[in-house]
Design a protein around this motif. Structure first.
Motif, PDB file in Angstrom:
ATOM      1  N   MET A 171       0.844  -1.191   0.000  1.00  0.00           N
ATOM      2  CA  MET A 171       0.000   0.000   0.000  1.00  0.00           C
ATOM      3  C   MET A 171       0.877   1.238   0.000  1.00  0.00           C
ATOM      4  SD  MET A 171      -3.501   0.256   0.836  1.00  0.00           S
ATOM      5  CE  MET A 171      -4.545   1.687   0.772  1.00  0.00           C
ATOM      6  N   SER A 172       0.688   2.097  -0.929  1.00  0.00           N
ATOM      7  CA  SER A 172       1.533   3.275  -1.012  1.00  0.00           C
ATOM      8  C   SER A 172       1.098   4.314   0.015  1.00  0.00           C
ATOM      9  CB  SER A 172       1.462   3.872  -2.418  1.00  0.00           C
ATOM     10  OG  SER A 172       0.181   4.402  -2.624  1.00  0.00           O
ATOM     11  N   GLU A 173       2.052   5.140   0.455  1.00  0.00           N
ATOM     12  CA  GLU A 173       1.765   6.169   1.446  1.00  0.00           C
ATOM     13  C   GLU A 173       1.598   7.530   0.792  1.00  0.00           C
ATOM     14  OE1 GLU A 173       1.227   5.998   4.708  1.00  0.00           O
ATOM     15  OE2 GLU A 173       1.297   3.827   4.642  1.00  0.00           O
ATOM     16  N   GLN A 174       1.636   7.581  -0.548  1.00  0.00           N
ATOM     17  CA  GLN A 174       1.600   8.885  -1.199  1.00  0.00           C
ATOM     18  C   GLN A 174       0.224   9.527  -1.085  1.00  0.00           C
ATOM     19  OE1 GLN A 174       2.404   7.086  -5.015  1.00  0.00           O
ATOM     20  NE2 GLN A 174       0.619   8.097  -5.863  1.00  0.00           N
ATOM     21  N   LYS A 175       0.202  10.832  -1.249  1.00  0.00           N
ATOM     22  CA  LYS A 175      -1.059  11.553  -1.179  1.00  0.00           C
ATOM     23  C   LYS A 175      -1.392  12.123  -2.554  1.00  0.00           C
ATOM     24  CE  LYS A 175      -0.658  12.695   3.662  1.00  0.00           C
ATOM     25  NZ  LYS A 175      -0.819  13.719   4.672  1.00  0.00           N
ATOM     26  N   HIS A 176      -2.691  12.367  -2.782  1.00  0.00           N
ATOM     27  CA  HIS A 176      -3.087  12.990  -4.039  1.00  0.00           C
ATOM     28  C   HIS A 176      -4.281  13.875  -3.770  1.00  0.00           C
ATOM     29  CE1 HIS A 176      -6.589  10.306  -4.425  1.00  0.00           C
ATOM     30  NE2 HIS A 176      -5.828   9.452  -3.797  1.00  0.00           N
ATOM     31  N   THR A 177      -4.564  14.791  -4.676  1.00  0.00           N
ATOM     32  CA  THR A 177      -5.738  15.632  -4.485  1.00  0.00           C
ATOM     33  C   THR A 177      -6.981  14.892  -4.961  1.00  0.00           C
ATOM     34  OG1 THR A 177      -5.450  16.633  -6.648  1.00  0.00           O
ATOM     35  CG2 THR A 177      -4.427  17.750  -4.789  1.00  0.00           C
ATOM     36  N   ALA A 178      -8.111  15.303  -4.419  1.00  0.00           N
ATOM     37  CA  ALA A 178      -9.345  14.584  -4.736  1.00  0.00           C
ATOM     38  C   ALA A 178      -9.769  14.800  -6.188  1.00  0.00           C
ATOM     39  CB  ALA A 178     -10.460  15.036  -3.791  1.00  0.00           C
ATOM     40  N   GLY A 179      -9.372  15.908  -6.786  1.00  0.00           N
ATOM     41  CA  GLY A 179      -9.666  16.162  -8.195  1.00  0.00           C
ATOM     42  C   GLY A 179     -11.150  16.175  -8.479  1.00  0.00           C
ATOM     43  N   ALA A 180     -11.553  15.485  -9.550  1.00  0.00           N
ATOM     44  CA  ALA A 180     -12.958  15.471  -9.940  1.00  0.00           C
ATOM     45  C   ALA A 180     -13.804  14.784  -8.881  1.00  0.00           C
ATOM     46  CB  ALA A 180     -13.124  14.757 -11.276  1.00  0.00           C
ATOM     47  N   PHE A 181     -13.162  14.009  -8.010  1.00  0.00           N
ATOM     48  CA  PHE A 181     -13.894  13.282  -6.984  1.00  0.00           C
ATOM     49  C   PHE A 181     -14.242  14.180  -5.800  1.00  0.00           C
ATOM     50  CE2 PHE A 181     -14.545   9.588  -4.147  1.00  0.00           C
ATOM     51  CZ  PHE A 181     -15.429   8.916  -4.965  1.00  0.00           C
ATOM     52  N   ASP A 182     -13.644  15.355  -5.766  1.00  0.00           N
ATOM     53  CA  ASP A 182     -13.973  16.326  -4.717  1.00  0.00           C
ATOM     54  C   ASP A 182     -15.468  16.612  -4.762  1.00  0.00           C
ATOM     55  OD1 ASP A 182     -14.368  18.646  -3.161  1.00  0.00           O
ATOM     56  OD2 ASP A 182     -12.277  19.243  -3.475  1.00  0.00           O
ATOM     57  N   VAL A 183     -16.125  16.476  -3.615  1.00  0.00           N
ATOM     58  CA  VAL A 183     -17.576  16.609  -3.593  1.00  0.00           C
ATOM     59  C   VAL A 183     -18.009  18.018  -4.035  1.00  0.00           C
ATOM     60  CG1 VAL A 183     -17.768  17.294  -1.148  1.00  0.00           C
ATOM     61  CG2 VAL A 183     -19.632  16.048  -2.222  1.00  0.00           C
ATOM     62  N   ARG A 184     -17.124  19.026  -3.821  1.00  0.00           N
ATOM     63  CA  ARG A 184     -17.477  20.385  -4.236  1.00  0.00           C
ATOM     64  C   ARG A 184     -17.557  20.498  -5.759  1.00  0.00           C
ATOM     65  NH1 ARG A 184     -12.756  23.202  -1.050  1.00  0.00           N
ATOM     66  NH2 ARG A 184     -11.801  21.340  -1.910  1.00  0.00           N
ATOM     67  N   THR A 185     -16.689  19.746  -6.455  1.00  0.00           N
ATOM     68  CA  THR A 185     -16.731  19.749  -7.914  1.00  0.00           C
ATOM     69  C   THR A 185     -18.056  19.178  -8.403  1.00  0.00           C
ATOM     70  OG1 THR A 185     -14.363  19.342  -7.857  1.00  0.00           O
ATOM     71  CG2 THR A 185     -15.458  19.053  -9.976  1.00  0.00           C
ATOM     72  N   ILE A 186     -18.489  18.096  -7.754  1.00  0.00           N
ATOM     73  CA  ILE A 186     -19.727  17.444  -8.171  1.00  0.00           C
ATOM     74  C   ILE A 186     -20.931  18.346  -7.881  1.00  0.00           C
ATOM     75  CG2 ILE A 186     -21.212  15.454  -7.757  1.00  0.00           C
ATOM     76  CD1 ILE A 186     -18.523  13.961  -7.020  1.00  0.00           C
ATOM     77  N   ILE A 187     -20.940  18.935  -6.676  1.00  0.00           N
ATOM     78  CA  ILE A 187     -22.046  19.835  -6.309  1.00  0.00           C
ATOM     79  C   ILE A 187     -22.077  21.044  -7.256  1.00  0.00           C
ATOM     80  CG2 ILE A 187     -22.915  21.408  -4.535  1.00  0.00           C
ATOM     81  CD1 ILE A 187     -21.595  19.484  -2.466  1.00  0.00           C
ATOM     82  N   GLY A 188     -20.905  21.685  -7.407  1.00  0.00           N
ATOM     83  CA  GLY A 188     -20.832  22.870  -8.259  1.00  0.00           C
ATOM     84  C   GLY A 188     -21.220  22.555  -9.689  1.00  0.00           C
ATOM     85  N   GLY A 189     -20.766  21.404 -10.181  1.00  0.00           N
ATOM     86  CA  GLY A 189     -21.071  21.005 -11.554  1.00  0.00           C
ATOM     87  C   GLY A 189     -22.563  20.809 -11.767  1.00  0.00           C
ATOM     88  N   LEU A 190     -23.184  20.049 -10.888  1.00  0.00           N
ATOM     89  CA  LEU A 190     -24.607  19.733 -11.082  1.00  0.00           C
ATOM     90  C   LEU A 190     -25.484  20.976 -10.895  1.00  0.00           C
ATOM     91  CD1 LEU A 190     -26.672  17.414 -11.610  1.00  0.00           C
ATOM     92  CD2 LEU A 190     -27.001  17.347  -9.143  1.00  0.00           C
ATOM     93  N   ILE A 191     -25.262  21.700  -9.786  1.00  0.00           N
ATOM     94  CA  ILE A 191     -26.089  22.886  -9.534  1.00  0.00           C
ATOM     95  C   ILE A 191     -25.853  23.935 -10.632  1.00  0.00           C
ATOM     96  CG2 ILE A 191     -26.622  24.747  -7.900  1.00  0.00           C
ATOM     97  CD1 ILE A 191     -27.474  22.172  -6.725  1.00  0.00           C
ATOM     98  N   GLY A 192     -24.587  24.075 -11.055  1.00  0.00           N
ATOM     99  CA  GLY A 192     -24.272  25.026 -12.118  1.00  0.00           C
ATOM    100  C   GLY A 192     -24.966  24.665 -13.419  1.00  0.00           C
ATOM    101  N   LEU A 193     -24.980  23.369 -13.737  1.00  0.00           N
ATOM    102  CA  LEU A 193     -25.647  22.901 -14.953  1.00  0.00           C
ATOM    103  C   LEU A 193     -27.153  23.174 -14.877  1.00  0.00           C
ATOM    104  CD1 LEU A 193     -24.888  21.512 -17.564  1.00  0.00           C
ATOM    105  CD2 LEU A 193     -25.242  19.304 -16.461  1.00  0.00           C
ATOM    106  N   TYR A 194     -27.731  22.886 -13.704  1.00  0.00           N
ATOM    107  CA  TYR A 194     -29.152  23.205 -13.498  1.00  0.00           C
ATOM    108  C   TYR A 194     -29.388  24.705 -13.721  1.00  0.00           C
ATOM    109  CZ  TYR A 194     -30.474  18.680 -11.420  1.00  0.00           C
ATOM    110  OH  TYR A 194     -30.764  17.372 -11.212  1.00  0.00           O
ATOM    111  N   GLY A 195     -28.475  25.501 -13.182  1.00  0.00           N
ATOM    112  CA  GLY A 195     -28.601  26.948 -13.318  1.00  0.00           C
ATOM    113  C   GLY A 195     -28.630  27.373 -14.775  1.00  0.00           C
ATOM    114  N   LEU A 196     -27.721  26.792 -15.589  1.00  0.00           N
ATOM    115  CA  LEU A 196     -27.672  27.156 -17.007  1.00  0.00           C
ATOM    116  C   LEU A 196     -28.961  26.763 -17.723  1.00  0.00           C
ATOM    117  CD1 LEU A 196     -23.962  26.265 -17.889  1.00  0.00           C
ATOM    118  CD2 LEU A 196     -24.976  28.541 -17.567  1.00  0.00           C
TER     119      LEU A 196
END
Lengths: 565, 97
Positions: free
Chosen positions: B1-26
Motif C-alpha cells: 500500500m503506497s503512502e503517497q497523497k493525491h488531491t481529490a480532483g474530480a472526486f472532490d464533492v465540491r466539484t460534483i455539487i458545483g457542476g450539477l447545480i451550475g448545470l441546473y442553473g444554465l
C-alpha cells in the motif's frame, strides 16, 4: 391559476423537467461507480476511511435525516398546525445534535467501535448486544420500508407510474449506489442531495412568499387565526389540551426522550460522524449539522403554512368546507409546486424530493448492512474470517435488505398515518436504547444483566402502550387509553424510558458489576479526560472548537425560540 | 500500500455539487430567457422563477467549482489512520470483487 380539483392531481413535467431529473440520477450513479474504484478495505467501505472533512460529514449528518418524513411530514404539519411545528427542530433535533456532539461522540469515536450495538457489547457484553443488534436491524428494515413506500407513492403521484413499478425502480436505484460504492458514495450523495433539496425548496419558498404577500400576508391571511404563528404551548400539535402538560409533553417527550434517543443512538446518523478524520471533527459533524438544521423549518414549514393559504384545495380542507378535491395535508408541497413553479424549476423540485426520499432509505440500508455483517454475522455466525469475507457478506446483506424493504413497504402501505407509525417505531427502538446508554455511560455500577433486561422491558413497555392506545399501531391497537397519534407516541416513548431505567436500577442492585478496569473509555467517570479530546484541541480556533460552536448553536436556537414565541 | 497523497480532483464533492447545480442553473437560465410563457409567469404573479433561480444557481455552481480549484482537498491513500482493535485490518485485501 386554478386547476380543476381532481383527486389524482398530477404535475405536468415536460422534456426539460425529465432532463433535469435524469441528470441527477446520472450523477448519483456516476458517484457510485467512481467511489467503487477507491474501495480498498472493509474499513474504507464502511467508514470511508475516516478521511472526510467535517463540513461534508456535518451536512451528510442532517441529509440522512432530511428524508420523506422531514419534507412531507413537516410541511404537512406546518399546513395543519402552523408555526408550532418548529418544535421538532428547535426543541427536538437541534439540542439533541449539540448534546451528541459535546457529550456522546467522544465515547463512540474514542472506543473505536463501528456501530452502536458494538458499543453495547463492550459495555454490557453479548446479552445486551444481541438484543440491541436484532432490534436495530429490524427497525432499519421497517423504516426503510416506510421511506421506500413514500418514495414510490410520490413517484406514482408525480409521474403516473404504477405503484409497484415505482417501488421496484426506486429500490433498484438505491441498491445500485449503496452496493456499488458503499458509504463513501452514500455520504457524497447525501451532501449533493442536501444542495439539490435546498435548490428545490428555497426558490419554492421565495415564490410562495411573493405570492402570499410576504410575512405580512401570512399574518393577515392565516386561518383560523394568528395564534397559528405562535409556537408555545403548542396544544394543537401535541393534542394535549392543558397548556402546562402540553409543554411538559414537548420538552420531556419530544425534546428529551424521542429526540435525544433518536439523534444519539441512531447509528444511521452516528455513522456519518464516525467517518470524520479526528475526534474533534467527529464531534463537530453533528454540531455543524445543527446550524443548517435550525433553518430547515423556513424552507419546509413556511411553504406548508403558505400552501394552506394559497392552494384552494388545502384552504378548503383546513376550513372544513368547500371542495378539497381529495387532497391531504401531506400533499402541501406537491400542490404548491403544481400551482407556482414553471417547467424547469419544477424538474429541480422533483429531483430534490426524489433525492431526499432516497437519502433516508439509503441510510437505513447502509446501517443495516454494517450491523448485520459485523454485529450479527461476524459475532454469532461465522467468526474469524478475513476482512474481504465480511465485506462480501455486507454486499449480500445490502441486496437482501433492499428486497425485504419492498416487503415492509407493502406492509407500511396498510397504515393510514405513516408519521404516527414511524414515531411509534422510534419509541420502541430508540427510547429504551437511549435510557440504557445514558445510565450505562454515567453509572459504572450498572451490570451486564441490567443492560439486556432494561432494553427488553423498555421496548415491552412501549409496545404495550402502543397496543393500549387508539391507533398508534394501526389495527393492532385496542384503544383502552384515550391517546392517539402524537400524544400516544410521546407517552409510549416516555414509558419505555422510565421502565428501562427502573428495571436497570433494580437488576443492577442484585447482580455483580463488572471490573472497573474493563470499563475504561466506556463509562464517563472511568475515562481519562485526555482521551476524550484531541491533544491539540486547545489550539483550535473558535470556529473549530466543538464546545464553543455548540455554545453558539445553543444561543441561536434560544433566540429563534423567543422570536417565534 | 503506497503512502503517497493525491488531491481529490474530480472526486472532490465540491466539484460534483458545483457542476450539477451550475448545470441546473444554465438550463433554468436558458428556459427563463427563451421559454417563459405568460401562463407560467402568471402562476407566480409575474415573477420569472426560472430566470432568477437560474442566475443564483449558476453563480453558486461557479463559486463551488472555484473553491474546489483554489483549495484542493488532499486525500491520503492509506485510509487506516486510526487502528481498530476489533478488525484484522489487512490493507492488501481487495474488497472490490
Amino acid at each position: 391559476m386554478l386547476h380543476a380539483a381532481d383527486s389524482t392531481f398530477r404535475l405536468d413535467a415536460d422534456f426539460f423537467d425529465y432532463t433535469i431529473i435524469a441528470l441527477y440520477f446520472v450523477v448519483v450513479l456516476g458517484i457510485g461507480v467512481l467511489a467503487r474504484r477507491q474501495v480498498s478495505s472493509s474499513i474504507d467501505f464502511f467508514l470511508s476511511g475516516r478521511s472526510l472533512p467535517a463540513w461534508v460529514t456535518g451536512l451528510a449528518f442532517i441529509s440522512a435525516n432530511l428524508g420523506a418524513v422531514e419534507i412531507m411530514g413537516m410541511s404537512a404539519n406546518g399546513a395543519q398546525y402552523g408555526i408550532a411545528t418548529v418544535h421538532y427542530f428547535w426543541i427536538g433535533a437541534v439540542p439533541a445534535m449539540l448534546f451528541l456532539g459535546v457529550v456522546m461522540m467522544p465515547f463512540y469515536y474514542g472506543s473505536g467501535v463501528r456501530s452502536v450495538p458494538e458499543f453495547m457489547r463492550k459495555r454490557f457484553g453479548t446479552g445486551a448486544h444481541l438484543v440491541n443488534a436484532l432490534s436495530f436491524a429490524l427497525a432499519q428494515l421497517l423504516i426503510a420500508g416506510i421511506n421506500l413506500y413514500l418514495l414510490a407513492t410520490i413517484v406514482n403521484r408525480l409521474l403516473g407510474w404504477p405503484l409497484w413499478v415505482s417501488l421496484v425502480v426506486a429500490a433498484a436505484i438505491v441498491l445500485s449506489y449503496t452496493a456499488l460504492g458503499g458509504l463513501s458514495a452514500a455520504i457524497y450523495n447525501e451532501v449533493l442531495q442536501f444542495f439539490v433539496i435546498v435548490a428545490a425548496l428555497l426558490p419554492l419558498t421565495i415564490v410562495a412568499l411573493h405570492k402570499v404577500g410576504g410575512w405580512q400576508g401570512i399574518t393577515d391571511r392565516i386561518q383560523p387565526g394568528p395564534e397559528q404563528l405562535s409556537s408555545w404551548p403548542g396544544t394543537d400539535l401535541t393534542g394535549i389540551d392543558d397548556p402546562f402538560w402540553s409543554v411538559v409533553g414537548l420538552v420531556f417527550g419530544l425534546g428529551f426522550v424521542l429526540s435525544f434517543g433518536y439523534w444519539t443512538t441512531n447509528f444511521v446518523e452516528v455513522q456519518r460522524a464516525m467517518a470524520s478524520n479526528s475526534v474533534s471533527a467527529a464531534r463537530r459533524a453533528p454540531i455543524i449539522g445543527a446550524f443548517p438544521k435550525m433553518f430547515i423549518p423556513f424552507i419546509v414549514i413556511v411553504p406548508g403554512i403558505i400552501a394552506a393559504i394559497v392552494v384552494p384545495e388545502l384552504a378548503n380542507l383546513k376550513a372544513g368546507s368547500g371542495d378539497s378535491g381529495g387532497a391531504t395535508y401531506n400533499d402541501a408541497i406537491l400542490l404548491l409546486m403544481r400551482d407556482l413553479l414553471p417547467n424547469g424549476m419544477l424538474g429541480v423540485a422533483i429531483a430534490g424530493l426524489l433525492a431526499s426520499f432516497m437519502a433516508g432509505m439509503a441510510a437505513n440500508i447502509s446501517a443495516f448492512n454494517t450491523v448485520f455483517s459485523y454485529d450479527l454475522w461476524q459475532q454469532y455466525v461465522v467468526k474469524d474470517k478475513e476482512d474481504g469475507y465480511y465485506t462480501a457478506v455486507g454486499r449480500v446483506a445490502t441486496v437482501a435488505a433492499t428486497l425485504i424493504a419492498i416487503g415492509t413497504a407493502v406492509f407500511a402501505s396498510h397504515y393510514d398515518n405513516l408519521m404516527d407509525y414511524l414515531q411509534t417505531l422510534f419509541g420502541f427502538f430508540n427510547a429504551p436504547l437511549f435510557a440504557t446508554f445514558i445510565l450505562g455511560m454515567f453509572w459504572k455500577r450498572m451490570t451486564a444483566a441490567a443492560g439486556w433486561s432494561g432494553l427488553v422491558a423498555g421496548t415491552g413497555a412501549a409496545v404495550l402502550v402502543a397496543i393500549l392506545s387508539e391507533g398508534a399501531l394501526g389495527p393492532a391497537s385496542i384503544g383502552v387509553i384515550g391517546l392517539s397519534g402524537q400524544g400516544a407516541s410521546f407517552v409510549a416513548a416516555g414509558a419505555a424510558f422510565v421502565v428501562d431505567i427502573a428495571v436497570s436500577v433494580v437488576v443492577s442492585t442484585v447482580t455483580r458489576p463488572r471490573v472497573e478496569s474493563e470499563l475504561r473509555g466506556l463509562v464517563y467517570s472511568l475515562t481519562p479526560k485526555e482521551s476524550l479530546v484531541d491533544p491539540d484541541e486547545q489550539a483550535l480556533p473558535w470556529f473549530q472548537s466543538p464546545t464553543k460552536l455548540a455554545g453558539i448553536g445553543l444561543v441561536l436556537v434560544v433566540v429563534l425560540n423567543i422570536l417565534f414565541w | 500500500m503506497s503512502e503517497q497523497k493525491h488531491t481529490a480532483g474530480a472526486f472532490d464533492v465540491r466539484t460534483i455539487i458545483g457542476g450539477l447545480i451550475g448545470l441546473y442553473g444554465l438550463i433554468l437560465l436558458f428556459l427563463g430567457v427563451f421559454h417563459a410563457t405568460d401562463a407560467e409567469l402568471e402562476k407566480a404573479d409575474g415573477m420569472n422563477v426560472n430566470l432568477w433561480a437560474g442566475v443564483i444557481m449558476t453563480v453558486f455552481g461557479i463559486a463551488f467549482l472555484a473553491w474546489a480549484r483554489l483549495r484542493p482537498v488532499v486525500v491520503p491513500d492509506d485510509p487506516a489512520s486510526t487502528p481498530d482493535p476489533t478488525a484484522s485490518a489487512d490493507p492488501t485485501t481487495s474488497a472490490g470483487g
